[in-house]
Design a protein around this motif. Structure first.
Motif, PDB file in Angstrom:
ATOM      1  N   GLU A  48      42.775  38.228  29.319  1.00  0.00           N
ATOM      2  CA  GLU A  48      42.994  38.878  30.617  1.00  0.00           C
ATOM      3  C   GLU A  48      44.475  39.053  30.910  1.00  0.00           C
ATOM      4  N   TYR A  52      46.755  42.468  31.462  1.00  0.00           N
ATOM      5  CA  TYR A  52      47.650  42.652  32.611  1.00  0.00           C
ATOM      6  C   TYR A  52      49.012  43.158  32.134  1.00  0.00           C
ATOM      7  N   LYS A  68      45.386  52.469  33.701  1.00  0.00           N
ATOM      8  CA  LYS A  68      44.127  52.282  34.423  1.00  0.00           C
ATOM      9  C   LYS A  68      43.036  51.739  33.507  1.00  0.00           C
ATOM     10  N   TRP A  71      43.754  48.106  33.602  1.00  0.00           N
ATOM     11  CA  TRP A  71      43.474  47.523  34.924  1.00  0.00           C
ATOM     12  C   TRP A  71      41.969  47.374  35.108  1.00  0.00           C
ATOM     13  N   ASP A  72      41.204  48.360  34.622  1.00  0.00           N
ATOM     14  CA  ASP A  72      39.747  48.337  34.793  1.00  0.00           C
ATOM     15  C   ASP A  72      39.079  47.196  34.024  1.00  0.00           C
ATOM     16  N   PRO A  75      39.460  41.472  36.403  1.00  0.00           N
ATOM     17  CA  PRO A  75      38.803  41.222  37.686  1.00  0.00           C
ATOM     18  C   PRO A  75      39.598  41.889  38.807  1.00  0.00           C
ATOM     19  N   LYS A  76      38.936  42.326  39.846  1.00  0.00           N
ATOM     20  CA  LYS A  76      39.600  43.062  40.934  1.00  0.00           C
ATOM     21  C   LYS A  76      40.831  42.338  41.479  1.00  0.00           C
ATOM     22  N   GLU A  77      40.736  41.020  41.643  1.00  0.00           N
ATOM     23  CA  GLU A  77      41.871  40.296  42.218  1.00  0.00           C
ATOM     24  C   GLU A  77      43.091  40.323  41.298  1.00  0.00           C
ATOM     25  N   ALA A  79      43.711  42.912  39.152  1.00  0.00           N
ATOM     26  CA  ALA A  79      44.149  44.295  39.102  1.00  0.00           C
ATOM     27  C   ALA A  79      45.024  44.634  40.302  1.00  0.00           C
ATOM     28  N   ALA A  80      44.857  43.892  41.398  1.00  0.00           N
ATOM     29  CA  ALA A  80      45.688  44.108  42.576  1.00  0.00           C
ATOM     30  C   ALA A  80      47.094  43.580  42.352  1.00  0.00           C
ATOM     31  N   ASP A  85      46.871  36.252  45.063  1.00  0.00           N
ATOM     32  CA  ASP A  85      45.662  35.437  45.103  1.00  0.00           C
ATOM     33  C   ASP A  85      45.778  34.370  46.182  1.00  0.00           C
TER      34      ASP A  85
END
Length: 91
Positions: A48, A52, A68, A71-72, A75-77, A79-80, A85
């Motif tokens: 992961e 990133y 993208k 990023w896809d 996990p959503k958190e 990707a932000a 967190d």
């Protein structure tokens, strides 16, 4: 495992994505003593976290579609953006 080094980053790009021991610890919570080398990076990075960094590399290159796609995979958190967190509560 795929890492930024599979995409042949330049020295400037490594600086742009903060490729150093301190930043590695701050971004991912993984402490490396001494100089962060590609070998140490590959030894300690998770899949992961590697995605990133690859996404960041493509963002710096202006390749938003490629970024993208990485990023896809996160996990959503994540990707932000790492460091987001936390929970903000009014007191």
């Amino acid at each position: 495992m795929e890492t930024i080094f599979d995409h042949k980053p330049t020295h400037k790009e490594l600086n742009d994505i903060r490729f150093d021991s301190l930043s590695f610890c701050q971004k991912f919570g993984i402490e490396i003593t001494g100089t962060l080398t590609p070998e140490l990076y590959k030894e300690h990075i998770t899949e992961e976290f590697a995605y990133y960094d690859i996404a960041c590399l493509f963002e710096f290159r202006g390749e938003s579609d490629k970024a993208k796609s990485y990023w896809d995979r996160l996990p959503k958190e994540m990707a932000a953006g790492l460091g987001n967190d936390y929970l903000v509560e009014a007191i």
